[in-house]
Scaffold this motif. Sequence first.
Motif, PDB file in Angstrom:
ATOM      1  N   UNK A 225       0.919  -1.163  -0.198  1.00 16.77           N
ATOM      2  CA  UNK A 225      -0.112  -0.053  -0.211  1.00 16.77           C
ATOM      3  C   UNK A 225       0.913   1.066   0.025  1.00 16.77           C
ATOM      4  N   UNK A 226       0.497   2.246  -0.776  1.00 14.51           N
ATOM      5  CA  UNK A 226       1.164   3.584  -0.706  1.00 14.51           C
ATOM      6  C   UNK A 226       0.591   4.456   0.175  1.00 14.51           C
ATOM      7  N   UNK A 227       1.191   5.137   1.064  1.00 13.42           N
ATOM      8  CA  UNK A 227       0.536   5.970   2.033  1.00 13.42           C
ATOM      9  C   UNK A 227       1.412   7.496   1.971  1.00 13.42           C
ATOM     10  N   UNK A 228       0.651   8.384   1.774  1.00 18.20           N
ATOM     11  CA  UNK A 228       1.121   9.606   2.050  1.00 18.20           C
ATOM     12  C   UNK A 228       1.920  10.025   3.149  1.00 18.20           C
ATOM     13  N   UNK A 229       3.266  10.417   3.012  1.00 17.26           N
ATOM     14  CA  UNK A 229       3.992  10.561   4.201  1.00 17.26           C
ATOM     15  C   UNK A 229       3.508  11.346   5.212  1.00 17.26           C
ATOM     16  N   UNK A 230       2.764  12.538   4.587  1.00 22.54           N
ATOM     17  CA  UNK A 230       2.191  13.432   5.401  1.00 22.54           C
ATOM     18  C   UNK A 230       0.880  12.760   6.266  1.00 22.54           C
ATOM     19  N   UNK A 231       0.232  11.867   5.696  1.00 17.73           N
ATOM     20  CA  UNK A 231      -0.807  11.126   6.523  1.00 17.73           C
ATOM     21  C   UNK A 231      -0.189  10.193   7.563  1.00 17.73           C
ATOM     22  N   UNK A 232       0.809   9.597   7.352  1.00 21.24           N
ATOM     23  CA  UNK A 232       1.707   8.701   8.117  1.00 21.24           C
ATOM     24  C   UNK A 232       2.271   9.626   9.359  1.00 21.24           C
ATOM     25  N   UNK A 233       2.717  10.866   8.881  1.00 22.92           N
ATOM     26  CA  UNK A 233       3.301  11.712   9.999  1.00 22.92           C
ATOM     27  C   UNK A 233       2.177  11.840  10.870  1.00 22.92           C
TER      28      UNK A 233
END
Length: 335
Positions: A225-233
């Motif tokens: 799965x690709x997750x936007x780094x901003x959302x993970x942060x």
Amino acid sequence: MRVLLLGADGFIGRRVTDRLLMDQELQVTVLGRRDSADIRFDLTTGSPGALARFLDAVAPQVVINCAGATYGSSRTLIRSNTLAVATVCEAIRRSREPARLVHVGSAAEYGPVPGGVPVSEQAEPRPVGPYGVSKLAGTELVLASGLDAAVLRVFDVVGPGAPTASLFGRLAEGLRRALERDESTVRMPDLSGYRDFVDVRDVARAIQAAAVSAATGVVNIGSGHAVRARDAAQLLVRASGFEGSIVEENRPVLLPAQVGAAGGDHPHGHHHQPGPYLPGHRAEGLRPEGRAVPGEPVPWRQADVRTARDRLGWRTQVPLEESLGDVWLETACRV
């Protein structure tokens, strides 16, 4: 089964050590530079002949190579990620009973890939920085060695033990400092890119699975799965209880409560923007001291993980939220 582990002191290596030592069926010997190693040996300066003699003494059925460097000069990266691998391959070839080799590669070997689609092991690697180039050279040496060998191309590793120079290690330290000092902002590099985050404990399980499997060639290890780094942060921000804002390159990020209302960006809208600078891929972005280095951006990265499922019977078990929660727990508890 006798296993020789290289690189037991690194972020991934420590988890692999824990995992292997729990398995009663395995007899584990650690080779490395530290005093804690069973065999003291420096892969960047030692000769293949000397290493072959150690291999003959231990007679491992499997050699697991988690050794390597993610930061440093081009020379350091080449010595640690390419020359050391050549030494390992040559030593195994020279040993009396050549062991199976499981080598830890990196998604940085792929370089920029088309946005919105998972990258498979058949993709043509086009690394953009010294780290990715040195890792790809190591992979090519393993694949050309003629040994019974698998290369696990690991995507963006997160979880407890993450180096403080890595993206989430850095964010966790920033959050802790902000909470201690009652500050309202934490500064971070651009977080617009998409990444495939995989917990370090899941990576250790994949390495153990590869060690006892018959899989050869390159195998992607990621969540799929690709997750936007901003959302993970924001998952890490939420775990910390920090109520201020994350400032990316002079641009404030939406706070958790605002994200749902505003909606998210589509991955295809980020081809022109640099991706985040993540663990194991520093050649693409920040130097350890935080200064930017030139390099082609990698705005999208997602693993096609079908080979890992089919050949290793492996899939991820630790959700990203739990992984980042554990990063915060470790940071908050650090004395």
